[in-house]
Design an enzyme around this catalytic site. Structure first.
Site, PDB file in Angstrom:
ATOM      1  CG  HIS A 112     -22.487 -38.474 -65.774  1.00 19.00           C
ATOM      2  ND1 HIS A 112     -23.091 -39.267 -66.717  1.00 19.00           N
ATOM      3  CD2 HIS A 112     -21.639 -39.288 -65.092  1.00 19.00           C
ATOM      4  CE1 HIS A 112     -22.624 -40.506 -66.622  1.00 19.00           C
ATOM      5  NE2 HIS A 112     -21.750 -40.545 -65.639  1.00 19.00           N
ATOM      6  CB  CYS A 158     -19.429 -41.096 -62.931  1.00 16.72           C
ATOM      7  SG  CYS A 158     -17.810 -40.388 -63.308  1.00 16.72           S
TER       8      CYS A 158
END
Length: 528
Positions: free
Chosen positions: A431, A450
């Site tokens: 992301h 992440c």
């Protein structure tokens, strides 16, 4: 009587279940070897190899009509040489009974039939183990780590060895094909040869409290220069002075570059730590990385993204060519980025962010207890179990974990403007970020698991490969509307999110900081 019948039924039931759970034996197909081959064939009493309680060994010899197979002096010497040089593959000679087998080979002409059979069996048994170890690794990552999700490898060693014996002229090629063929693994093998070429390391640990900058003068500089000369970053000099001179500054910058450090010439904690690594520790690190590469898939997708977590780097590869590179931010040691392989599914523009349990517990709830306006400040909305919005006034610590917390889309969103989804059990994804300044840092182990990607919109545009629906101007328009939109990734693109801290480039050793402290522990397990 009724209880007796029930007892008998249960016994039969569990007996049947146990029977069905037995593995189905592989069908034995007798192998006819190409003749002529060297040496005398000796029949083997099946009770001899059955005593080993090794199904693969039994299957192998049944395929050769219960006869010895190692008649060829050339093949025996090839196998013994593989055992002798097992370290070249990051393994250990002792694991394959090398010295005992070598002793038998030296006196092979004096061995009787019983001894020849035993030697034959021992060669096969140890070579089968070696084939498995070079194919899939000595250790199983799933037994060591809970955040490694790689497809298990199940090497059929008997099938490989039978294939090699069918055409003995191709024996070496068949065995070599079992080894990892990826360029990084080959660079690790080269790195091991390089590190072994260095002399014995007798230099002492360097102890310095303050940062060292160019033109500084201190006694420790002599030890630092010796380290740089040892690792060939600095040319040997007749005069070793305590001055941090210009030649040494350039040598330090080169050393820093090889170790993924900021090449600023300032000798700080990270540079000093890298300087204090001994030859032995570097060798262990390389061998640990070689083991990891045996766990990874041998076959790669034609098109893929590869993230090397300790290198903070993502590359996009098509048909073995690197198309693009992106800096990344990965998980901290406390919240590690998991190791996995997955197929990319879709991209989400203007994503919302649902706060995961760990961040909720460790970050959000403590912040709310300090400041009731924290959620408003972060554009996060709390919802109860019925989907009703929980206001700051109604928020209570006792119910805090039962609420669902969602951050609205926007440039302030923790996920930034886009996220890229792929199936995985860790609920992680690639992301954007609202802290793009972090990409300027050297140490980018900063996320909660992440992987944050620099220039993610360009990467997303590349992955979507849809010039009609998702050219860059259309993506920009979607983002301006601040509406969440999903876009499918139609091409078969895989993500390899892996971990390696050593390799070589142009015959120079390259290292990265072992941010999750995995290398030395893995080497110790390998050595056991």
């Amino acid at each position: 009587m009724r209880y007796f019948v029930l007892l008998v039924s249960l016994i039969v039931l569990f007996s049947c279940k146990k029977e069905t759970e037995k593995p189905i034996p592989k069908k034995v197909i007798i192998v006819e070897r190409e003749k002529p081959f060297e040496g005398r064939v000796i029949a083997i009493d099946t009770t001899v190899y059955i005593s080993f309680k090794n199904p693969e060994l039994e299957f192998f010899y049944k395929s050769f009509k219960n006869e010895t197979v190692w008649q060829s002096t050339v093949l025996r010497k090839f196998v013994l040489n593989e055992f002798k040089n097992a370290e070249n593959e990051g393994l250990f000679s002792k694991d394959y009974n090398y010295y005992n087998l070598l002793s038998l080979e030296k006196k092979i002409n004096t061995l009787n039939d019983k001894q020849l059979v035993d030697y034959d069996l021992q060669l096969t048994l140890n070579f089968q183990k070696y084939i498995k170890d070079i194919s899939q690794g000595k250790l199983n990552p799933k037994e060591i780590y809970n955040d490694w999700d790689l497809k298990s490898k199940n090497t059929d060693v008997s099938k490989i060895l039978i294939s090699a014996f069918k055409r003995e002229a191709n024996f070496v090629a068949v065995i070599d094909s079992c080894k990892p063929q990826h360029e990084i693994y080959k660079k690790l093998k080269t790195a091991l040869l390089i590190v072994n070429s260095f002399p014995k390391d007798t230099l002492k640990t360097i102890l310095v409290e303050e940062k060292i900058v160019p033109k500084d003068t201190l006694k420790a500089m002599i030890a630092i220069k010796k380290r740089l000369i040892y690792w060939k970053d600095l040319k040997a000099s007749d005069s070793l002075t305590s001055i941090y001179d210009s030649k040494t500054v350039e040598a330090i910058k080169n050393f820093q570059f090889r170790h993924g450090l900021a090449s600023d010439g300032v000798i700080g904690k990270g540079t000093l730590q890298a300087l204090n690594f001994t030859k032995t520790k570097r060798k262990h690190q390389i061998m640990a990385n070689m083991e990891r590469w045996k766990w990874y898939p041998k076959e790669f997708s034609k098109e893929y993204l590869m993230v090397n977590i300790p290198d903070y780097n993502l590359v996009a590869v098509e048909n073995k060519d690197t198309i693009r590179m992106h800096k990344v931010i990965v998980g901290t040691n406390k919240r590690k980025t998991p190791i996995l392989t997955s197929k990319l599914s879709y991209a989400v523009f203007n994503p919302t962010w649902t706060v995961p349990p760990t961040i909720l517990k460790e970050d959000v709830i403590p912040a709310m207890l300090k400041n009731k306006n924290y959620l408003t400040k972060k554009n996060i909305t709390a919802y109860d179990n019925q989907g009703n919005i929980v206001s700051a006034e109604d928020w209570t610590a006792s119910k805090a974990k039962s609420y669902r917390y969602v951050q609205s889309p926007g440039s302030y969103n923790s996920l930034g403007m886009v996220k890229i989804i792929f199936p995985n059990k860790f609920s992680v994804y690639l992301h954007d970020t609202n802290h793009r300044d972090f990409f300027g840092k050297t140490n980018r182990s900063l996320s909660s698991g992440c992987v944050r990607v620099e220039n993610p919109l360009e990467l997303t545009n590349y992955l979507l490969k849809d010039s009609i629906n998702y050219p860059m101007d259309s993506i920009t328009s979607i983002l301006k509307k601040m509406e969440t939109k999903t876009a499918p990734i139609k091409s078969s693109i895989y993500l390899y999110q892996w971990y390696w801290t050593a390799w070589s480039n142009n015959n120079k050793l390259i290292f990265r900081d072992d941010i999750y402290n995995l290398d030395e522990d893995l080497y110790k397990k390998l050595e056991e």
